[in-house]
Design a protein around this motif. Structure first.
Motif, PDB file in Angstrom:
ATOM      1  N   PHE A  95       0.831  -1.214   0.000  1.00 57.01           N
ATOM      2  CA  PHE A  95       0.000   0.000   0.000  1.00 57.01           C
ATOM      3  C   PHE A  95       0.864   1.263   0.000  1.00 57.01           C
ATOM      4  O   PHE A  95       0.450   2.300   0.491  1.00 57.01           O
ATOM      5  CB  PHE A  95      -0.908   0.011   1.233  1.00 57.01           C
ATOM      6  N   ALA A  96       2.058   1.184  -0.568  1.00 59.75           N
ATOM      7  CA  ALA A  96       3.060   2.228  -0.321  1.00 59.75           C
ATOM      8  C   ALA A  96       3.152   3.296  -1.401  1.00 59.75           C
ATOM      9  O   ALA A  96       4.117   4.060  -1.441  1.00 59.75           O
ATOM     10  CB  ALA A  96       4.427   1.563  -0.115  1.00 59.75           C
ATOM     11  N   TRP A  97       2.167   3.386  -2.289  1.00 57.00           N
ATOM     12  CA  TRP A  97       2.279   4.313  -3.414  1.00 57.00           C
ATOM     13  C   TRP A  97       2.633   5.733  -2.978  1.00 57.00           C
ATOM     14  O   TRP A  97       3.524   6.378  -3.542  1.00 57.00           O
ATOM     15  CB  TRP A  97       0.984   4.299  -4.227  1.00 57.00           C
ATOM     16  N   SER A  98       1.949   6.249  -1.940  1.00 60.81           N
ATOM     17  CA  SER A  98       2.196   7.652  -1.553  1.00 60.81           C
ATOM     18  C   SER A  98       3.618   7.850  -1.028  1.00 60.81           C
ATOM     19  O   SER A  98       4.133   8.960  -1.040  1.00 60.81           O
ATOM     20  CB  SER A  98       1.174   8.127  -0.512  1.00 60.81           C
ATOM     21  N   ARG A  99       4.249   6.770  -0.586  1.00 63.09           N
ATOM     22  CA  ARG A  99       5.636   6.869  -0.140  1.00 63.09           C
ATOM     23  C   ARG A  99       6.629   6.654  -1.287  1.00 63.09           C
ATOM     24  O   ARG A  99       7.768   7.081  -1.202  1.00 63.09           O
ATOM     25  CB  ARG A  99       5.913   5.839   0.967  1.00 63.09           C
ATOM     26  N   SER A 110       5.531  10.681  -4.325  1.00 57.55           N
ATOM     27  CA  SER A 110       4.869  11.665  -3.456  1.00 57.55           C
ATOM     28  C   SER A 110       4.142  12.737  -4.247  1.00 57.55           C
ATOM     29  O   SER A 110       3.314  13.469  -3.711  1.00 57.55           O
ATOM     30  CB  SER A 110       5.900  12.313  -2.540  1.00 57.55           C
ATOM     31  N   THR A 112      -4.178   1.259  -3.620  1.00 55.50           N
ATOM     32  CA  THR A 112      -4.344   2.541  -2.912  1.00 55.50           C
ATOM     33  C   THR A 112      -3.726   3.697  -3.688  1.00 55.50           C
ATOM     34  O   THR A 112      -2.689   4.230  -3.305  1.00 55.50           O
ATOM     35  CB  THR A 112      -3.703   2.472  -1.512  1.00 55.50           C
ATOM     36  N   VAL A 148      -0.035   7.061   6.404  1.00 55.69           N
ATOM     37  CA  VAL A 148       0.817   6.180   5.618  1.00 55.69           C
ATOM     38  C   VAL A 148       0.164   4.812   5.415  1.00 55.69           C
ATOM     39  O   VAL A 148       0.465   4.100   4.456  1.00 55.69           O
ATOM     40  CB  VAL A 148       2.195   6.013   6.311  1.00 55.69           C
ATOM     41  N   PHE A 149      -0.758   4.479   6.286  1.00 57.47           N
ATOM     42  CA  PHE A 149      -1.276   3.113   6.326  1.00 57.47           C
ATOM     43  C   PHE A 149      -1.733   2.603   4.957  1.00 57.47           C
ATOM     44  O   PHE A 149      -1.325   1.542   4.501  1.00 57.47           O
ATOM     45  CB  PHE A 149      -2.412   3.020   7.346  1.00 57.47           C
ATOM     46  N   TRP A 150      -2.634   3.339   4.343  1.00 62.73           N
ATOM     47  CA  TRP A 150      -3.148   2.940   3.028  1.00 62.73           C
ATOM     48  C   TRP A 150      -2.895   4.047   1.993  1.00 62.73           C
ATOM     49  O   TRP A 150      -3.774   4.350   1.197  1.00 62.73           O
ATOM     50  CB  TRP A 150      -4.657   2.623   3.103  1.00 62.73           C
ATOM     51  N   SER A 151      -1.674   4.626   2.038  1.00 56.07           N
ATOM     52  CA  SER A 151      -1.337   5.719   1.110  1.00 56.07           C
ATOM     53  C   SER A 151      -2.358   6.847   1.184  1.00 56.07           C
ATOM     54  O   SER A 151      -2.685   7.475   0.186  1.00 56.07           O
ATOM     55  CB  SER A 151      -1.242   5.204  -0.340  1.00 56.07           C
ATOM     56  N   MET A 152      -2.880   7.094   2.391  1.00 51.76           N
ATOM     57  CA  MET A 152      -3.895   8.136   2.550  1.00 51.76           C
ATOM     58  C   MET A 152      -3.276   9.499   2.806  1.00 51.76           C
ATOM     59  O   MET A 152      -3.979  10.443   3.163  1.00 51.76           O
ATOM     60  CB  MET A 152      -4.842   7.750   3.692  1.00 51.76           C
ATOM     61  N   GLU A 153      -1.971   9.604   2.623  1.00 48.78           N
ATOM     62  CA  GLU A 153      -1.284  10.849   2.945  1.00 48.78           C
ATOM     63  C   GLU A 153      -1.745  12.014   2.065  1.00 48.78           C
ATOM     64  O   GLU A 153      -1.912  11.876   0.858  1.00 48.78           O
ATOM     65  CB  GLU A 153       0.234  10.640   2.816  1.00 48.78           C
ATOM     66  N   GLN A 169      -0.998  15.947   0.721  1.00 51.61           N
ATOM     67  CA  GLN A 169       0.120  16.854   0.472  1.00 51.61           C
ATOM     68  C   GLN A 169      -0.211  18.274   0.921  1.00 51.61           C
ATOM     69  O   GLN A 169       0.686  19.091   1.105  1.00 51.61           O
ATOM     70  CB  GLN A 169       0.511  16.839  -1.014  1.00 51.61           C
TER      71      GLN A 169
END
Ligand SMILES: [Zn+2]
Ligand SMILES: [Zn+2]
Ligand SMILES: [Zn+2]
Lengths: 656, 656, 656
Positions: free
Chosen positions: A36-40, A43, A75, B181-186, B188
């Motif tokens: 689930f790491a797309w946003s990391r 960015s 995600t 970060v859990f499910w790319s819910m971050e 910006q």
């Protein structure tokens, strides 16, 4: 082989090395990451951050772990949704957009999302496709979970219209296939076609079936493309997907699994038991609330093995209480070990636990891990350590094949038929299939799940609990087989377009058995009626919910009868037709008769004991709080346990 | 003191004087008016009509009544909605606009409405702020009723984004706090933030908690501004608000009450009993269907007193059948008097009845009044007259203080935690809290409801039925207190952001008691298990629904155990931790043990009798159809009634 | 006379002639066609195809059948929807458009649809209005089915505003009538009026009632115009409509039927029983699951006769299992014949079966026909053949009148009142009315359903189970009658605007009986209480759900009492007021007392036997699985059957 799911991005980097060391100590060999790491990883559009993931992989690899890498496509991050709002799916029950804020917020018919999902998959696959620490890949995550196979979006409508054109060729053929003349539902062009949702009253069953086929095809097409993207850059690594229960994918599972090296399954016996048996009375429910039903995990295992191209994996194994069922009990002490061994007994190659450590934040903070969030060891830790040690006792486990003589024919298409055409509110194809499976398992019979296209020659008993749509090629294969065949109610009653067969049910199956279904009725479940099995004339069983009236040809004899003496189960040569739903004990007794006839060895154990064989290994599982005695097969030695089995304990024997 | 709610605009002016005269004759001193009259006060933008209201006030004043004036903001008129359609709130479950046609059709985040609501409030406050007949003000009406604290509007989203910026400062802090970060819910930027509604599956608990805090703040901000507007023009008149049950405001009730002189409560024992106990079996439900549960009114009274800055009022007292519950029985003969006296016994300063006369039209035409719509006297009339006469017998009632030695710690925040994170579907914080309260009351103990910021020194026994979020300052105050402390399940388990505490539950409370919560499970309510209290080894109780596994430190001893002998209730010094939900009798016996230890006098009366003291007054209430005998306290004289109490009757004694 | 529903467009033309021949052989005289054929009659705007229909009519006529032609307006084709999307109605519960894909997807307030529907009706009527094979017409199909009487569209809102202007004249009168002052709901102009949907909480009952009246008027206006169009071109053919159950039309049924020659009814005893009695416990439900409740069909027959301008037809008679109820059992063998005869016994002129042959495609493929889809004969075939033969035994059937001495007063308006103002969730006007009807039928009494405007002189006993709104003219007609009058709870309690009557319930009925309703309560159904009938002092009955407190004038005496001895049923001269709902046996005993007083002959048969007279014919029906004995009336001869009646069999006698 054992493994674990791990999310390095959830934890301080300072913990990674010690985590890896402890995983290895616990006997874990595989670690799944990146899901689930797309946003990391990205960015902002095109702004990539792979250093942390590189370091995480290195840390795990250095400890001796093999890494399963995931595509993070379940995600999509917020910036992507804001760029392409048409990624969001539309709820088919309400017509409202299903928004950002959780997961699986994408529409399989969004061209923008398809392109972006393949782009990020390619980026990840390129980077790690030949990384020595990475043994394989998982696509996406639990595809179609949260009812996401279907969308009511404009994208979906246009894609459906195109699919219809492809499938039917001309609008006249579509109108005819769907019976659109019925209520002046005829279309003049493919561009007029609506999704079968939000209409005044029910839409045409054929229209609904086409929409389900289309939706399934969209899922498979999306997934296939992702597998291709991965294989293009990771030619020597396996590709798998972690399936939710087969009934919940709303997708042709055989098709979805086709391009994979093998199938993985996410096994949550307690959560699923709570949802599946939630309406059972206390007396039935309570005894299994902390174990799951004895056949529930193996039902999924046998199905997973059935759709897999080789052995299957458990990618996520419940290690303690979860957070998402209506009630979330803890497993009884011993059950994590028992479920793990049950997976191996039914053919699993690896069992991975979800998750390494309970995460203190977000949606799954109440979902147990192997370790608690304070880094102490949860109850599962010691049980897994025991599995680790016990696995060493059976070095040849992987070479032992599951060899079933009994097959259940399974198709998603026929599940759709029963969901579209309820006829009786209480008809539940999932429960019908599980009921037949459980009856076979209560006799100790090993069971394969096969598609109608499967080679039938290995089997002596082939059962189809509910198979309204059958093809001539399947019937031909049945004819060619020498197995006993048992078909449940509704079988053969429908054409491939979900219309009535012209010669009454069971349609093409009349080539196998001389019966005709004259009428069908559905009954309130609490208004069941007597059912009599000819071979057990003293016993009384229940006919319930669904009941067909049969006309028998001369060669067909009555195996069981309704309260009014009319036939309920009929047999013609090798083929039986079961025209009603029934209580469990009826199915057990019926299948016992057939197994005896076939000289298939059966074991009628206590209702809470289960046994199964894998090659020359014989397994016995005790799902109860009682100490139980096992009569060991002759010429067998105990590898694990002995003839006295403690509560929630197991025994493994090797047949000499 | 008694009063009544009156709507002069609903009746011909010719009735007003006689109504006023009869009110005074009935002993009523206060009359509340103006509540929903906006369309009559301002018929078009800026077109005001106050003459009729002036005359109504004069008529009431001349008869000797004191008037409570309301702001009419619960019902913005149609012309205002048409001018500013963004006043209408949006349903968070469906995303659809909640339209005009009833009441409370406004969004707390609509800037247009805030401005207009303050404008009309100012107009009314200016006109009547120094009127001699007006003693005080009620703001709005039943704020947040009909689930109106939350809105899913664009206005709400933008206001929430601003609130988040204010609360978290940077988007990184928000992402970290929520575990995005859990499910790319971050996110910006703050502008990307969505409301936690209508997502594919559940949104982050922290996100949800922030949205609840925001929504509560919006309500409080709106209400505070209104109080300021009133006070600016009515410096010598009190300001109050009529609360719905504390659990239904979805607002921090202590904060909402802060600027008020005192809190008022709208008491509908039968309607609320129907909703609250609606799933109870006949045997439990029927006996109280025309009385309400014996603890139900006092529960609300004690809570109202708890959030009030001084004594509290009952602003609306049910006088007969209402119209809005699922079933609407009449009160048993005597209950209107009994409920009134029960309010006084628990500290009420005034009881006002809703409404003077049953209105023949619109939504509440089936809601009883003191008088019927044909102007005859309903059953309540004579009962109120009796209260009027009896009040004269206790001239010093207002000076008698409620002096509780037992406190229940209450926070809206922790209610939100349990609503956001169900974990078990049947967990109901409202019922848990009520259950603990009722157990204390069944022992005759007076109970205060306090916030965690409250001075704890008056109390000998402090209980927190369910308090997942605790602050260090509260723990410090607990340490400084000399009271026995009892914490219910889930207590201390969460940080203020609804994430797991790093040291396992009960988190900071481990400073008070040496226990750790190793795991948590939830259980189907009908699958309860045995619970054993160490002091009552012969008795068997029930553990139900929620169950935690405890690890005890050396100094901690077991007070009660589960069916498998593991600890269910633990004690360390002055602190107890109750790790499960239980049956009522368990709580009663547990609290009785503690009261005995503290030498707090307890009375174990019949289940339908309740007693309470206010200063030197001792009250006994009979909620049953039986004649019952009361053992009077020593050195006490009957002021009302005697030692034999008739059905639905009461007794008041003065301790010498 | 018998008939059948047929859809030539669903079948190959090659089958038509043989179908027609077989219909005639089966004794069918009428055949209904054309109902849903719009897309086949007009494949694009103005492109007509009538040749196939011409041929179908000719084929049927040549076989000797009379054709009933339908307007195809229940199913506007896709091209028309695409041309005028505002045809689609809007769901009043969700605000979403109800889309194309099934049937009845039109808004009665769409001016585009009204015009188009009349256009196609005219085209069809012109073509066949004088065709010799066509005996009559059916308008549309099952008008208002699937909750389509109401729409929440913009069209509906504007039409409602116009209707309000027409009905109330000035906005002040509307505001006053609706009590809009209550919550500042006052409108300043008709253009501000909203539909009473999707508000924050409940809207004004008067507003809701106006909306229901408007919606009903829209349906009637649409339908009346269609009847006019047909009559203009078919002056010598009858016009009818096939009604769904009266409670489901949401339309004033008397008004809807007014322009018709006669009323037709679509009779589905099993499907309707499943929906209507679905919450009944097994013991009550199971015995009638394959027969329907003994009074359920006749209830509809008697209602249909009541709203008809002459005798009525059954236009669709269930011939086997249907597809649309929650569970769909088959009829017991004999029931199709029994239901047919029951229709004739209650005054039907013709019974048509739905449908000739089970259609293999689309939504109703699981709906049985007289023939199966393989063209074999279903069970109903032989039963219909028997009816054909038996009808010949009673040549004068059509001349035998139903002569009831008992009338039930029925109004859709009062159904609306109870749906708008539940007061108790379990109050169900449909079940109340059915309960009273059934009690009368259990005594063998023939029952007419009449409107309040009906001539009351034929009746000796007139009952109004639930009639909140009564007019002075009705009261005057009651006074003029010499019948016993029985009014159920809520009667007379409301003005015509759904506000309280100024003199308390039963309002204007106080001219007939000296009672006043002092208060009303509603009770959870399982919390029933004792009810005592004065004439049966030893018997105990149940008061349930709804209960009114009565004040009696001097001349009024108590007929039955509540558990607390207060009056539950009162009588003054010829008028009784029943203030509560009760168990069935109470109503049976009460009505038996009244029938005895009136010397109306009653028959207390077994609960599963029913008898009724039509002219000099006496019918007995056995709804049970038991063989039963019938005591024949004196001076009567058996025409069909004999004194021993087999299960699901019947007897017909002629009185000499
Ligand atoms: Zn499933
Ligand atoms: Zn509440
Ligand atoms: Zn109905």
């Amino acid at each position: 082989m054992l493994g674990v799911c791990y999310y390095p991005e959830h934890w301080p980097e300072s913990l990674w090395a010690e985590d890896a060391r402890e995983m290895v100590e616990l006997g874990l060999r595989y670690v799944r990451i990146g899901e689930f790491a797309w946003s990391r990883l990205e960015s902002a559009p095109g702004v990539f951050h792979f250093e942390w993931l590189d370091r995480a992989i290195d840390t795990l690899a250095q400890a001796g772990l093999s890494v399963i890498m995931c595509t993070p496509t379940a995600t999509p991050p917020k910036w992507l949704i804001d760029l392409y709002p048409d990624i969001l799916p539309v709820d088919i029950k309400t017509g409202t957009v299903r928004g950002f804020g959780s997961r699986r917020h994408y529409d399989f018919s969004s061209e923008n999302y398809r392109r972006e999902a393949m782009r990020i998959s390619q980026v990840v696959a390129k980077r790690y496709g030949t990384h020595p620490a990475i043994c394989g890949w998982q696509t996406d995550n639990e595809i179609a979970c949260h009812d996401t196979a279907h969308s009511g979006s404009q994208n979906a409508k246009i894609a459906f219209q195109r699919w219809c054109k492809q499938f039917y060729g001309t609008i006249d053929k579509l109108n005819q296939a769907w019976g659109n003349v019925f209520w002046s539902m005829e279309y003049q062009s493919f561009e007029q076609i609506e999704l079968p949702i939000l209409a005044v009253t029910e839409t045409s069953p054929s229209h609904q079936l086409a929409y389900r086929r289309f939706s399934s095809d969209q899922v498979v097409k999306f997934h296939d493309e992702m597998v291709d993207v991965i294989r293009a850059h990771a030619p020597n690594q396996f590709v798998t997907h972690n399936f939710i229960p087969m009934h919940d994918t709303q997708t042709d599972n055989f098709a979805l699994a086709k391009k994979l090296d093998f199938v993985s399954y996410d096994n949550y016996p307690l959560g699923r038991t709570d949802l599946f048996f939630g309406d059972a009375p206390v007396a039935q429910f309570k005894k299994y609330m902390r174990t799951g039903h004895p056949d529930f995990s193996s039902y999924a295992f046998d199905q997973s093995r059935g759709i897999s191209n080789s052995s299957f994996w458990v990618m996520e194994q419940q290690p303690g209480p979860v957070n998402w069922a209506r009630h979330n009990p803890r497993p009884e002490k011993g059950m994590v070990r028992l479920w793990s061994w049950q997976a191996f007994a039914h053919g699993a190659e690896a069992v991975c636990y979800f998750r390494w450590r309970q995460v203190p934040f977000a949606q799954e903070q109440m979902h147990a891990g192997i370790k608690r969030n304070d880094n102490s060891r949860a109850a599962a830790y010691a049980e897994i350590a025991q599995v680790r040690d016990e696995l060493k006792l059976i070095a040849d486990l992987a070479e032992q094949p599951v060899q079933a003589k009994v097959a259940i024919v399974m198709t998603t298409e026929n599940q759709w038929v029963t969901e579209i055409e309820r006829q009786g509110d209480s008809f539940n194809q999932h429960k019908v299939e599980f009921g037949w499976y459980s009856a076979l398992r209560q006799l100790g019979l090993a069971v394969d799940f096969v598609s109608p296209e499967h080679d039938l020659s290995p089997y002596q008993l082939i059962v189809a609990p509910c198979m309204p749509i059958v093809s001539q090629s399947f019937v031909d294969r049945c004819k060619a087989s020498s197995a006993l065949l048992v078909f449940g109610p509704r079988s053969g009653a429908k054409t491939s377009e979900l219309t009535l067969v012209p010669n009454l049910g069971p349609g093409l199956l009349q080539q196998l058995i001389g019966v005709k279904v004259l009428s069908t009725e559905t009954i309130r479940p609490d208004c069941y009626e007597e059912l009599k099995l000819a071979t057990k004339s003293g016993n009384s069983y229940q006919s319930t919910q669904w009941r067909e009236e049969l006309e028998l040809s001369a060669n067909t004899r009555v195996i069981a009868s309704y309260h009014d003496k009319t036939p309920a189960v009929a047999r013609d040569g090798r083929t039986l037709y079961v025209a009603t739903l029934s209580c469990n004990s009826f199915l057990v007794d019926l299948f016992a008769d057939l197994a005896n006839e076939l000289q298939l060895p059966i074991l009628r154990l206590d209702e809470s004991l289960r046994s199964v064989q894998r090659g020359n290994l014989h397994f016995v599982f005790n799902y109860s709080a009682k100490v139980q005695q096992v009569v060991a097969p002759q010429h067998a030695d105990f590898l694990i346990g002995g003839s006295t089995i403690q509560p929630y304990d197991l025994a493994v024997l090797r047949l000499r």
